[in-house]
Design a protein around this motif. Sequence first.
Motif, PDB file in Angstrom:
ATOM      1  N   VAL A  34      12.197 -37.350  11.065  1.00 21.10           N
ATOM      2  CA  VAL A  34      10.893 -37.142  11.368  1.00 21.10           C
ATOM      3  C   VAL A  34      10.212 -36.598   9.731  1.00 21.10           C
ATOM      4  CG1 VAL A  34       9.792 -35.001  12.204  1.00 21.10           C
ATOM      5  CG2 VAL A  34      10.652 -35.530  14.267  1.00 21.10           C
ATOM      6  N   THR A  35       9.292 -36.621   9.699  1.00 17.76           N
ATOM      7  CA  THR A  35       8.564 -36.628   8.320  1.00 17.76           C
ATOM      8  C   THR A  35       6.912 -37.097   8.816  1.00 17.76           C
ATOM      9  OG1 THR A  35       8.497 -37.270   6.035  1.00 17.76           O
ATOM     10  CG2 THR A  35       8.127 -38.807   7.269  1.00 17.76           C
ATOM     11  N   PRO A  36       6.760 -35.852   8.621  1.00 18.58           N
ATOM     12  CA  PRO A  36       6.296 -34.621   7.359  1.00 18.58           C
ATOM     13  C   PRO A  36       7.379 -33.163   8.563  1.00 18.58           C
ATOM     14  CG  PRO A  36       4.102 -34.636   7.809  1.00 18.58           C
ATOM     15  CD  PRO A  36       4.558 -35.750   8.653  1.00 18.58           C
ATOM     16  N   PHE A  37       8.264 -32.766   6.984  1.00 16.97           N
ATOM     17  CA  PHE A  37       9.090 -32.069   8.012  1.00 16.97           C
ATOM     18  C   PHE A  37       8.804 -30.316   6.890  1.00 16.97           C
ATOM     19  CE2 PHE A  37      13.416 -29.905   8.010  1.00 16.97           C
ATOM     20  CZ  PHE A  37      13.290 -29.365   9.336  1.00 16.97           C
ATOM     21  N   ASP A  38       8.362 -28.887   8.270  1.00 17.61           N
ATOM     22  CA  ASP A  38       7.995 -28.056   7.187  1.00 17.61           C
ATOM     23  C   ASP A  38       9.916 -27.635   7.554  1.00 17.61           C
ATOM     24  OD1 ASP A  38       7.681 -25.509   6.211  1.00 17.61           O
ATOM     25  OD2 ASP A  38       5.602 -25.688   7.367  1.00 17.61           O
ATOM     26  N   LEU A  39      10.890 -26.784   6.759  1.00 15.71           N
ATOM     27  CA  LEU A  39      11.379 -26.071   7.032  1.00 15.71           C
ATOM     28  C   LEU A  39      11.224 -25.105   7.509  1.00 15.71           C
ATOM     29  CD1 LEU A  39      14.597 -25.413   7.130  1.00 15.71           C
ATOM     30  CD2 LEU A  39      14.892 -25.380   4.402  1.00 15.71           C
ATOM     31  N   ALA A  40      10.381 -24.382   6.773  1.00 17.47           N
ATOM     32  CA  ALA A  40       9.622 -22.627   7.178  1.00 17.47           C
ATOM     33  C   ALA A  40       9.724 -22.495   8.683  1.00 17.47           C
ATOM     34  CB  ALA A  40       8.304 -22.529   6.364  1.00 17.47           C
ATOM     35  N   ARG A  41       8.823 -23.750   9.328  1.00 18.43           N
ATOM     36  CA  ARG A  41       9.178 -24.077  10.344  1.00 18.43           C
ATOM     37  C   ARG A  41       9.382 -24.322  11.279  1.00 18.43           C
ATOM     38  NH1 ARG A  41       3.880 -27.572  11.666  1.00 18.43           N
ATOM     39  NH2 ARG A  41       3.784 -25.817  13.676  1.00 18.43           N
TER      40      ARG A  41
END
Length: 169
Positions: A19-26
């Motif tokens: 998956v992209t875009p990916f947000d580690l914070a979420r």
Amino acid sequence: MFALGGCMSTTPPPGITAVTPFDLARYEGRWFEVARLDHSFERGLTDVSATYQRQPDGSVRVVNRGFDAAKNDWREAVGKALFTGDAQTASLKVSFFGPFYGGYHVAALDADYRWASVVGPDRSYCWILSRTKQLPPGLREALVARAQALGIDTQALIWVTHHRTDPQP
């Protein structure tokens, strides 16, 4: 998820894109294992969860926990994950036995980060994760269909039960 690591590939299986875009914070926080393919390192475990936490050095602390009914006790494995490339792409390598790493690739992810489908270094590793202990039947079916389209043996999925309260969230 428990002991994924060893001399394994850290790239996604052919035909599977992270998956992209990916947000580690979420993505950080606790996820419940809803389904998995069987491997010895998780065999017999129920009430399995994984908690992800970004570290100051950019790595991700991974804490996997599950209940071992045969031993009547909780099992825990703590590992470290690193992005294999750009942090905007959900492709990581994880180790519970450094310096050996195995691939961890988020192949499908809810827009609100409520569920995820994860594959390992090959199609024999697959997990369906959720922020809740259970998924509605229609969503379960949709996630199984997605996994099947990726070439995962969905007939072999083990549906994880969650009846206990983990004392260490």
